[in-house]
Structure formats: C-alpha cells, structure tokens
Design a protein around this motif. Structure first.
Motif, mmCIF file in Angstrom:
data_model
loop_
_atom_site.group_PDB
_atom_site.id
_atom_site.type_symbol
_atom_site.label_atom_id
_atom_site.label_comp_id
_atom_site.label_asym_id
_atom_site.label_seq_id
_atom_site.Cartn_x
_atom_site.Cartn_y
_atom_site.Cartn_z
ATOM 1 N N ARG A 175 0.742 -1.176 0.074
ATOM 2 C CA ARG A 175 -0.043 0.140 -0.080
ATOM 3 C C ARG A 175 1.048 1.318 0.122
ATOM 4 O O ARG A 175 0.639 2.246 -0.682
ATOM 5 C CB ARG A 175 -0.932 0.060 1.260
ATOM 6 N N GLU A 176 1.914 1.295 0.965
ATOM 7 C CA GLU A 176 2.812 2.559 0.962
ATOM 8 C C GLU A 176 3.716 2.544 -0.564
ATOM 9 O O GLU A 176 3.655 3.795 -1.052
ATOM 10 C CB GLU A 176 3.873 2.250 1.893
ATOM 11 N N TYR A 177 3.939 1.437 -1.095
ATOM 12 C CA TYR A 177 4.500 1.524 -2.461
ATOM 13 C C TYR A 177 3.552 2.114 -3.455
ATOM 14 O O TYR A 177 4.194 2.950 -4.229
ATOM 15 C CB TYR A 177 5.332 0.279 -2.925
ATOM 16 N N ALA B 87 0.991 11.486 -1.820
ATOM 17 C CA ALA B 87 0.441 11.395 -3.187
ATOM 18 C C ALA B 87 -0.680 12.697 -3.323
ATOM 19 O O ALA B 87 -0.827 13.264 -4.495
ATOM 20 C CB ALA B 87 -0.310 10.021 -3.523
ATOM 21 N N LEU B 88 -1.484 12.792 -2.203
ATOM 22 C CA LEU B 88 -2.537 13.721 -2.450
ATOM 23 C C LEU B 88 -2.084 15.196 -2.443
ATOM 24 O O LEU B 88 -2.424 16.116 -3.112
ATOM 25 C CB LEU B 88 -3.412 13.592 -1.221
ATOM 26 N N GLN C 213 -0.118 6.049 5.715
ATOM 27 C CA GLN C 213 -0.885 7.421 5.973
ATOM 28 C C GLN C 213 0.314 8.596 5.255
ATOM 29 O O GLN C 213 -0.191 9.452 4.571
ATOM 30 C CB GLN C 213 -0.819 7.744 7.377
ATOM 31 N N VAL C 214 1.606 8.469 5.774
ATOM 32 C CA VAL C 214 2.478 9.493 5.003
ATOM 33 C C VAL C 214 2.481 9.255 3.491
ATOM 34 O O VAL C 214 2.381 10.452 2.877
ATOM 35 C CB VAL C 214 3.799 9.333 5.785
ATOM 36 N N ALA C 215 2.643 8.391 2.865
ATOM 37 C CA ALA C 215 2.633 8.136 1.549
ATOM 38 C C ALA C 215 1.449 8.578 0.909
ATOM 39 O O ALA C 215 1.346 9.207 -0.113
ATOM 40 C CB ALA C 215 2.920 6.535 1.103
ATOM 41 N N LEU D 274 -6.607 5.767 2.786
ATOM 42 C CA LEU D 274 -5.321 5.486 3.439
ATOM 43 C C LEU D 274 -4.933 6.359 4.462
ATOM 44 O O LEU D 274 -3.927 6.021 4.986
ATOM 45 C CB LEU D 274 -4.559 4.939 2.083
ATOM 46 N N LEU D 275 -5.440 7.704 4.510
ATOM 47 C CA LEU D 275 -5.052 8.419 5.342
ATOM 48 C C LEU D 275 -5.445 7.971 6.555
ATOM 49 O O LEU D 275 -4.765 8.542 7.597
ATOM 50 C CB LEU D 275 -5.651 9.982 5.229
ATOM 51 N N GLN D 276 -6.090 7.032 6.837
ATOM 52 C CA GLN D 276 -6.412 6.527 8.290
ATOM 53 C C GLN D 276 -6.196 4.929 8.385
ATOM 54 O O GLN D 276 -6.482 4.107 9.294
ATOM 55 C CB GLN D 276 -7.914 6.458 8.287
ATOM 56 N N ASP D 277 -4.906 4.494 7.617
ATOM 57 C CA ASP D 277 -4.423 3.229 7.667
ATOM 58 C C ASP D 277 -3.799 3.027 8.816
ATOM 59 O O ASP D 277 -3.654 4.036 9.547
ATOM 60 C CB ASP D 277 -3.398 3.088 6.380
ATOM 61 N N SER D 278 -3.694 1.676 9.325
ATOM 62 C CA SER D 278 -3.138 1.441 10.533
ATOM 63 C C SER D 278 -1.729 1.968 10.627
ATOM 64 O O SER D 278 -1.155 1.731 11.653
ATOM 65 C CB SER D 278 -3.648 0.154 10.904
#
Length: 67
Positions: free
Chosen positions: A11-13, A58-59, A52-54, A43-47
């Motif tokens: 997800r990060e990649y 992107a946004l 979240q940072v990635a 994904l801004l609320q990912d665990s």
C-alpha cells in the motif's frame, strides 16, 4: 491493485508510485478522471503510519500540480 493490498508495504509503495505519476502535470487529468483520489483518501486512516504518510504525499501532488 497495490492500494488495496493486505500488505502495508504494498500500500505504501502504491501510494508513493502514484505520487510520482501525479507529479507530472500531463497525467493529472487522467488521474482525476479515474477518481484515484477516492482510492487514496481512506489510506490516510491506515493502521500503518508509513502508509498514511505516503497517501498524504500522493494527495499533496494533486494540490500542487492543480494549483
């Protein structure tokens, strides 16, 4: 799609790769037309903080390129 993977590194990649793609102004229209922002926003609320940072990175490109 990597953004929906069960693996946090995928997800990060995926977010990081999408950020690079979005940073090209000529691709922004395509990204927005495919509603990719809707895929990134949750994904801004990912665990995982790294995801979240990635996602926020992107946004950020959507805002910077669109401005």
């Amino acid at each position: 799609m990597q953004l929906n993977s069960v693996d946090a590194e995928d997800r990060e990649y995926g977010c990081a790769a999408l950020g690079v793609y979005i940073s090209n102004p000529s691709t922004l229209t395509e990204v927005l037309s495919k509603k990719v922002v809707r895929l990134i926003t949750p994904l801004l609320q990912d665990s995982k903080m790294s995801v979240q940072v990635a996602a926020s990175g992107a946004l950020r490109w959507v805002i910077l390129v669109e401005a």
